[in-house]
Design a protein around this motif. Structure first.
Motif, PDB file in Angstrom:
ATOM      1  N   LEU A 150       0.844  -1.191   0.000  1.00  0.00           N
ATOM      2  CA  LEU A 150       0.000   0.000   0.000  1.00  0.00           C
ATOM      3  C   LEU A 150       0.880   1.242   0.000  1.00  0.00           C
ATOM      4  N   CYS A 151       0.468   2.240  -0.765  1.00  0.00           N
ATOM      5  CA  CYS A 151       1.236   3.482  -0.802  1.00  0.00           C
ATOM      6  C   CYS A 151       0.383   4.596  -1.379  1.00  0.00           C
ATOM      7  N   ILE A 152       0.849   5.827  -1.196  1.00  0.00           N
ATOM      8  CA  ILE A 152       0.244   6.956  -1.896  1.00  0.00           C
ATOM      9  C   ILE A 152       0.783   6.894  -3.317  1.00  0.00           C
ATOM     10  N   PRO A 153      -0.100   6.834  -4.309  1.00  0.00           N
ATOM     11  CA  PRO A 153       0.358   6.563  -5.686  1.00  0.00           C
ATOM     12  C   PRO A 153       1.202   7.688  -6.268  1.00  0.00           C
ATOM     13  N   GLY A 154       2.068   7.266  -7.182  1.00  0.00           N
ATOM     14  CA  GLY A 154       2.927   8.220  -7.869  1.00  0.00           C
ATOM     15  C   GLY A 154       4.245   8.400  -7.141  1.00  0.00           C
ATOM     16  N   ASN A 186       0.497 -12.383  -5.919  1.00  0.00           N
ATOM     17  CA  ASN A 186       0.773 -10.958  -6.028  1.00  0.00           C
ATOM     18  C   ASN A 186      -0.546 -10.214  -6.191  1.00  0.00           C
ATOM     19  N   ARG A 187      -0.981  -9.543  -5.127  1.00  0.00           N
ATOM     20  CA  ARG A 187      -2.255  -8.817  -5.137  1.00  0.00           C
ATOM     21  C   ARG A 187      -2.096  -7.378  -5.650  1.00  0.00           C
ATOM     22  N   GLY A 188      -0.858  -6.993  -5.951  1.00  0.00           N
ATOM     23  CA  GLY A 188      -0.615  -5.702  -6.565  1.00  0.00           C
ATOM     24  C   GLY A 188      -0.267  -4.587  -5.594  1.00  0.00           C
ATOM     25  N   VAL A 189       0.156  -3.481  -6.176  1.00  0.00           N
ATOM     26  CA  VAL A 189       0.420  -2.248  -5.432  1.00  0.00           C
ATOM     27  C   VAL A 189      -0.869  -1.442  -5.422  1.00  0.00           C
ATOM     28  N   LYS A 190      -1.325  -1.090  -4.223  1.00  0.00           N
ATOM     29  CA  LYS A 190      -2.643  -0.464  -4.092  1.00  0.00           C
ATOM     30  C   LYS A 190      -2.539   0.942  -3.507  1.00  0.00           C
ATOM     31  N   ARG A 225       8.236   8.024  -5.836  1.00  0.00           N
ATOM     32  CA  ARG A 225       9.215   7.066  -5.347  1.00  0.00           C
ATOM     33  C   ARG A 225       8.601   5.862  -4.644  1.00  0.00           C
ATOM     34  N   ALA A 226       7.559   6.106  -3.869  1.00  0.00           N
ATOM     35  CA  ALA A 226       6.933   5.017  -3.109  1.00  0.00           C
ATOM     36  C   ALA A 226       6.380   3.948  -4.038  1.00  0.00           C
ATOM     37  N   GLU A 227       5.637   4.365  -5.030  1.00  0.00           N
ATOM     38  CA  GLU A 227       5.048   3.402  -5.959  1.00  0.00           C
ATOM     39  C   GLU A 227       6.131   2.700  -6.780  1.00  0.00           C
ATOM     40  N   GLU A 228       7.159   3.422  -7.170  1.00  0.00           N
ATOM     41  CA  GLU A 228       8.258   2.824  -7.923  1.00  0.00           C
ATOM     42  C   GLU A 228       8.916   1.705  -7.107  1.00  0.00           C
ATOM     43  N   ALA A 229       9.221   2.000  -5.847  1.00  0.00           N
ATOM     44  CA  ALA A 229       9.871   1.004  -4.984  1.00  0.00           C
ATOM     45  C   ALA A 229       8.944  -0.185  -4.749  1.00  0.00           C
ATOM     46  N   ALA A 230       7.670   0.089  -4.509  1.00  0.00           N
ATOM     47  CA  ALA A 230       6.701  -0.981  -4.239  1.00  0.00           C
ATOM     48  C   ALA A 230       6.622  -1.962  -5.405  1.00  0.00           C
TER      49      ALA A 230
END
Length: 233
Positions: A95-99, A120-124, A101-106
């Motif tokens: 889980l992350c705030i989209p867009g 793999n349930r994905g990055v949400k 560095r966070a989403e890239e790392a996730a």
């Protein structure tokens, strides 16, 4: 994207902020994975801030202490370790705030976890989670597996999970680690026997009560139990 200081939060594990309970306790799983991950990252040369509180007066206080530990230490990135609970659910997600560095790392870390055989349930996208929206740095929350899922908990291995997350961190942040040959510390575990106190254990190993309590997330220095495994460095 490179970092030198990583904030790691072992989810829940404190009064007023308990984790889910399924086949396994989320508190226990978060702690086992989190401590192992901290050890691996420190051995690789990263400065790691353990953001897990030793005690809390409320849920808000627990969450706020985690955020403040990361912010006050100017961490480059924040990772919170959790395990999910939902009848019928299984697999891993981040889980992350989209867009950014966070989403890239996730998106780099999650496939490493999936290699363990977990779905793999994905990055949400989650804009509402306290620790994600209040840290000054990019932040992710890893739901490693479902603690109530027989599919996930069958032969679940916290060491393997920590290693998978660590490999993802190395890839995401361009850490050049070969066989974990970074600076290492001797890691010891002591099993509490009848009559032991943190004071007597600290004297035996030439350390302090405060350091042992911090390493093991012990909120009350006077409460340990026979058979408890104590991490000592």
């Amino acid at each position: 994207m490179k970092i030198s200081k990583l904030a790691i939060d072992i989810g829940h594990n404190v009064q007023f902020d308990g984790g889910a309970v399924g086949i396994r306790s989320e508190n226990e799983l978060n702690y086992e994975v989190g401590i192992k991950l901290i050890e691996k990252c420190r051995a690789a040369g990263l400065t790691v801030i353990n953001c897990t509180p030793r005690s809390a007066t409320s849920l808000y206080d627990s969450l706020n202490q985690r955020v403040e530990a990361a912010n006050n230490n100017n961490a480059d990135f924040f990772i919170s370790i959790h395990h999910n609970l939902c009848t019928g659910g299984h697999g891993s997600e981040i889980l992350c705030i989209p867009g950014g560095r966070a989403e890239e790392a996730a998106k780099i870390i999650l496939p490493e976890i999936a290699k363990l055989g977990l779905t793999n349930r994905g990055v949400k996208a989650r804009n509402d989670l306290f620790v994600l929206k209040n840290t000054n740095m990019s932040a992710i929350l890893i739901e490693c597996a479902f603690c109530d899922s027989p599919i996930d908990m069958n032969n679940y291995n916290p060491e393997n999970m920590a290693e998978a997350i660590f490999k993802g961190i190395c890839r995401a942040f361009e850490l050049n680690v070969s066989g974990h040959n970074g600076p290492t510390e001797q890691v010891n575990y002591y099993t509490v026997a009848r009559g032991d106190t943190l004071c007597s254990i600290s004297k035996r190993y030439g350390t302090t009560i405060e350091k042992i309590a911090s390493l093991n997330n012990i909120a009350n220095d006077d409460i340990i139990y026979v058979g408890q495994k104590i991490l000592i460095k």
